[in-house]
Design a protein around this motif. Sequence first.
Motif, PDB file in Angstrom:
ATOM      1  N   HIS A  99       0.683  -1.244  -0.339  1.00  0.00           N
ATOM      2  CA  HIS A  99       0.402   0.145   0.370  1.00  0.00           C
ATOM      3  C   HIS A  99       0.910   1.058   0.844  1.00  0.00           C
ATOM      4  N   LEU A 100       2.107   1.052  -0.039  1.00  0.00           N
ATOM      5  CA  LEU A 100       3.477   2.335   0.166  1.00  0.00           C
ATOM      6  C   LEU A 100       3.615   3.212  -1.410  1.00  0.00           C
ATOM      7  N   LYS A 101       4.186   4.330  -1.315  1.00  0.00           N
ATOM      8  CA  LYS A 101       4.071   4.776  -2.688  1.00  0.00           C
ATOM      9  C   LYS A 101       6.084   4.345  -3.093  1.00  0.00           C
ATOM     10  N   THR A 102       5.415   4.784  -4.790  1.00  0.00           N
ATOM     11  CA  THR A 102       6.940   4.289  -4.329  1.00  0.00           C
ATOM     12  C   THR A 102       8.065   4.639  -4.045  1.00  0.00           C
ATOM     13  N   LYS A 103       8.383   6.163  -3.567  1.00  0.00           N
ATOM     14  CA  LYS A 103       9.000   6.952  -3.191  1.00  0.00           C
ATOM     15  C   LYS A 103       9.382   5.923  -1.412  1.00  0.00           C
ATOM     16  N   ASP A 104       8.481   5.611  -1.155  1.00  0.00           N
ATOM     17  CA  ASP A 104       7.930   5.521  -0.012  1.00  0.00           C
ATOM     18  C   ASP A 104       8.975   3.784   0.133  1.00  0.00           C
ATOM     19  N   LEU A 105       8.924   3.392  -1.236  1.00  0.00           N
ATOM     20  CA  LEU A 105       9.126   1.863  -1.066  1.00  0.00           C
ATOM     21  C   LEU A 105      11.212   2.082  -0.898  1.00  0.00           C
ATOM     22  N   LYS A 106      11.358   3.157  -1.768  1.00  0.00           N
ATOM     23  CA  LYS A 106      12.488   3.372  -1.758  1.00  0.00           C
ATOM     24  C   LYS A 106      13.836   3.299  -0.409  1.00  0.00           C
TER      25      LYS A 106
ATOM     26  N   VAL B 186       8.580 -11.058 -17.537  1.00  0.00           N
ATOM     27  CA  VAL B 186       8.077  -9.818 -18.351  1.00  0.00           C
ATOM     28  C   VAL B 186       6.067 -10.234 -18.655  1.00  0.00           C
ATOM     29  N   LYS B 187       5.915  -9.154 -17.417  1.00  0.00           N
ATOM     30  CA  LYS B 187       4.127  -9.434 -17.789  1.00  0.00           C
ATOM     31  C   LYS B 187       3.461  -7.688 -18.393  1.00  0.00           C
ATOM     32  N   GLU B 188       4.267  -6.477 -18.777  1.00  0.00           N
ATOM     33  CA  GLU B 188       4.204  -6.071 -19.333  1.00  0.00           C
ATOM     34  C   GLU B 188       5.437  -5.078 -20.032  1.00  0.00           C
ATOM     35  N   ILE B 189       5.663  -5.027 -21.609  1.00  0.00           N
ATOM     36  CA  ILE B 189       6.484  -4.108 -22.477  1.00  0.00           C
ATOM     37  C   ILE B 189       5.790  -3.365 -23.332  1.00  0.00           C
ATOM     38  N   SER B 190       6.593  -2.749 -23.302  1.00  0.00           N
ATOM     39  CA  SER B 190       6.304  -1.111 -24.065  1.00  0.00           C
ATOM     40  C   SER B 190       7.581  -1.174 -25.050  1.00  0.00           C
ATOM     41  N   ILE B 191       7.354  -1.408 -26.602  1.00  0.00           N
ATOM     42  CA  ILE B 191       8.924  -1.433 -27.122  1.00  0.00           C
ATOM     43  C   ILE B 191       7.846  -0.125 -28.604  1.00  0.00           C
ATOM     44  N   ALA B 192       9.210   0.865 -28.650  1.00  0.00           N
ATOM     45  CA  ALA B 192       9.641   1.884 -29.111  1.00  0.00           C
ATOM     46  C   ALA B 192      10.283   1.382 -30.384  1.00  0.00           C
ATOM     47  N   LEU B 193      10.463   1.656 -31.889  1.00  0.00           N
ATOM     48  CA  LEU B 193      11.248   0.517 -32.536  1.00  0.00           C
ATOM     49  C   LEU B 193      10.834   1.228 -33.838  1.00  0.00           C
ATOM     50  N   PRO B 194      12.267   1.509 -34.615  1.00  0.00           N
ATOM     51  CA  PRO B 194      11.515   2.001 -36.184  1.00  0.00           C
ATOM     52  C   PRO B 194      11.333   1.132 -36.994  1.00  0.00           C
ATOM     53  N   TRP B 195      10.388   0.744 -37.515  1.00  0.00           N
ATOM     54  CA  TRP B 195       9.098  -0.601 -38.149  1.00  0.00           C
ATOM     55  C   TRP B 195      10.247  -0.399 -38.970  1.00  0.00           C
TER      56      TRP B 195
ATOM     57  N   PHE C 120      12.759  -7.549 -13.183  1.00  0.00           N
ATOM     58  CA  PHE C 120      11.258  -6.897 -13.122  1.00  0.00           C
ATOM     59  C   PHE C 120      10.446  -7.195 -14.196  1.00  0.00           C
ATOM     60  N   SER C 121       8.896  -7.127 -13.719  1.00  0.00           N
ATOM     61  CA  SER C 121       7.761  -7.304 -14.234  1.00  0.00           C
ATOM     62  C   SER C 121       7.868  -6.182 -15.666  1.00  0.00           C
ATOM     63  N   ASN C 122       8.207  -4.955 -15.561  1.00  0.00           N
ATOM     64  CA  ASN C 122       7.355  -4.097 -16.183  1.00  0.00           C
ATOM     65  C   ASN C 122       8.844  -3.520 -17.014  1.00  0.00           C
TER      66      ASN C 122
ATOM     67  N   LYS D 184       9.437  -4.365  -8.004  1.00  0.00           N
ATOM     68  CA  LYS D 184       9.446  -5.781  -9.451  1.00  0.00           C
ATOM     69  C   LYS D 184       8.007  -5.518  -9.592  1.00  0.00           C
ATOM     70  N   GLU D 185       7.023  -5.194  -9.034  1.00  0.00           N
ATOM     71  CA  GLU D 185       5.286  -5.528  -9.750  1.00  0.00           C
ATOM     72  C   GLU D 185       4.677  -4.246 -10.630  1.00  0.00           C
ATOM     73  N   THR D 186       5.558  -2.702 -10.003  1.00  0.00           N
ATOM     74  CA  THR D 186       4.854  -1.590  -9.899  1.00  0.00           C
ATOM     75  C   THR D 186       5.928  -0.473 -11.080  1.00  0.00           C
ATOM     76  N   SER D 187       7.078  -0.616 -10.992  1.00  0.00           N
ATOM     77  CA  SER D 187       7.842  -0.222 -11.382  1.00  0.00           C
ATOM     78  C   SER D 187       8.312  -0.291 -13.207  1.00  0.00           C
ATOM     79  N   PHE D 188       8.988   0.544 -13.837  1.00  0.00           N
ATOM     80  CA  PHE D 188       9.554   0.032 -14.874  1.00  0.00           C
ATOM     81  C   PHE D 188      10.864   0.238 -15.128  1.00  0.00           C
ATOM     82  N   VAL D 189      11.640  -0.892 -16.051  1.00  0.00           N
ATOM     83  CA  VAL D 189      12.863  -0.377 -16.401  1.00  0.00           C
ATOM     84  C   VAL D 189      13.027  -0.501 -17.557  1.00  0.00           C
ATOM     85  N   THR D 190      13.135   1.061 -17.816  1.00  0.00           N
ATOM     86  CA  THR D 190      13.751   1.683 -19.519  1.00  0.00           C
ATOM     87  C   THR D 190      14.609   1.284 -19.881  1.00  0.00           C
TER      88      THR D 190
END
Length: 562
Positions: free
Chosen positions: A32-39, A119-128, A86-88, A57-63
């Motif tokens: 129930h804590l925010k990311t800032k508090d978890l860190k 991996v549970k969620e992935i966002s990919i930005a790429l040249p087509w 991580f998952s995202n 690991k469940e809520t943060s994104f690795v870029t």
Amino acid sequence: MFSQLTDMEEERGSRIRKAFSCYGIQRSVMKHLKTKDLKALRLVDKCWMESALLPLKETSFVTLNSPSSIQNYLQFLQDSDFSAIFSNYKIVIKQSEFDSAQEACDSFNLFWSICSSYVKEISIALPWTCTFPILECIYQTPPESMQLMKLTLSLDKIESSEDKWPEPEPIVQDKPVIPSQSSIPIPIINSLISLSLNVSIVLSTEKKVFPFTWTDFFLKFPNICHLSIHSDYASGHFYRIVNILMEYQMRLKTLKIGTRDQRLFSEDFLKKLVLLTNNQTEVLSLGFLPSVRHESGLDLMLSKSSTSLTHLSFLQYRTVNQATIISLTASDGNTFPNLRSLRITKELVPHLQFLCKMPKIRRLEIYRDSTIGQHDDLSNPVIRTRSLPVISTLQTLALEPFVPVEDVWKLVRWFPNLQRLQMKANDVIARIIFMKWKELRELYLVAEITRDNNDIVRSTLTDEGITGISRNVLMQQFGAHCEKIDPVANRSMPYIGDLTKLETCKLQVVPDYLTGLTDHSVHFGLANLPNLTSLTLVKSLVSPEAVELLRTQGVSVTVTMD
């Protein structure tokens, strides 16, 4: 006696520390804590770090945006024996960071071969041009090695036609394959439920941009129920995807479509969209609107999903759309008993009676039509609705067009319990906000802009509006002499300090010493907010000394001229 109390306190503290050292309790609390508090909690000890790492690991994104970042992350996983995986993920492939398309594909393949089963969620930005091998890699993953739930693809333009970034050979799109006639069964992956596709390139119907047919894709991932497609050009893919969804009778909980392609403003396409909505559709967002002659189709779409909708968005690209007005305001029309969020353009604002059909509405966002210029037409009233029952459930209001003072008074009466507000304002409107919306926790004000007789741009949101002290008094003192002003004796109007619950504030003005925001707004306004934790100042003239004063009070301050 004192010794006994001390011993009891120590024993009590020891029991509390022992209880919280329990891994299960720590995990329950940290969910129930925010990311800032978890860190911050990671720094307590190894046990707390492990407990905090799980929700992170469940809520943060690795870029990952370069070959080195991918390699460093994989090395980090190996060093931690994969306990910190991580998952995202957000993977951004830019030509400036990768030497060639081959290097980009090799880097992704290496990442996917190690992380695919996590991996549970992935966002990919790429040249087509990289779409073929990267999507083929995901598509060919065995079901037992994938738990992917959300996939976002953003296809970008190629800035140059170098040999290192070759364009795939045009291939005619395959015809749909009927499942019973397929020679090789497609292994089904049930985990994927959300697909987002953002295309910023022109895709002709002759090009096969993807390494498989859309029929194959939806056969492999049959549980997709959240679909979002945004493109100004890819009409062929819009039609193809919608046809396949209809063929397999897929029922969507989320449908988001955004396009400016005029070929999609047709009765045929709208009828197909109607078939995809149902009494389980919760989120409906149309980035276009059909014309008035297709009013019945739009009304049918809303009717089918009106009881289940929780989020509704109409962002049109035309100046007027009577079809939407009729569909939302018809006296015998739809009711939306579970709708919590509504996003519309300003053409619907004069007809706010439809809010009475939304008893649980919590968020209302009103934007300009994108075809309208940047300046509002102030010759006509924005809100023509004369009376509306009090809507006590509304907590968030975002207004992009300027609303005149007389209409702001209407909003104050109709929406008394706002906690988050974003709108254009001048000094008069700011005083109304400070006086009437005392429950605000988040406030974003953008100064309404005017031009004086010399055609000089002026801001109508000034120090006077923020501080409640007249401009004549403020102009007598500058900089170090600010403390000579007695705010209690000179304040005759409501000021921002009246918002005692305000936590987050953003003010955007014009950098002008006569009509902008200066240190006065800090000393006699912002510094008096007891619960302020975050402040953003855009184009203000507040000095570094005044900013430092706020920071010493525990306020996170961001100053920008953009």
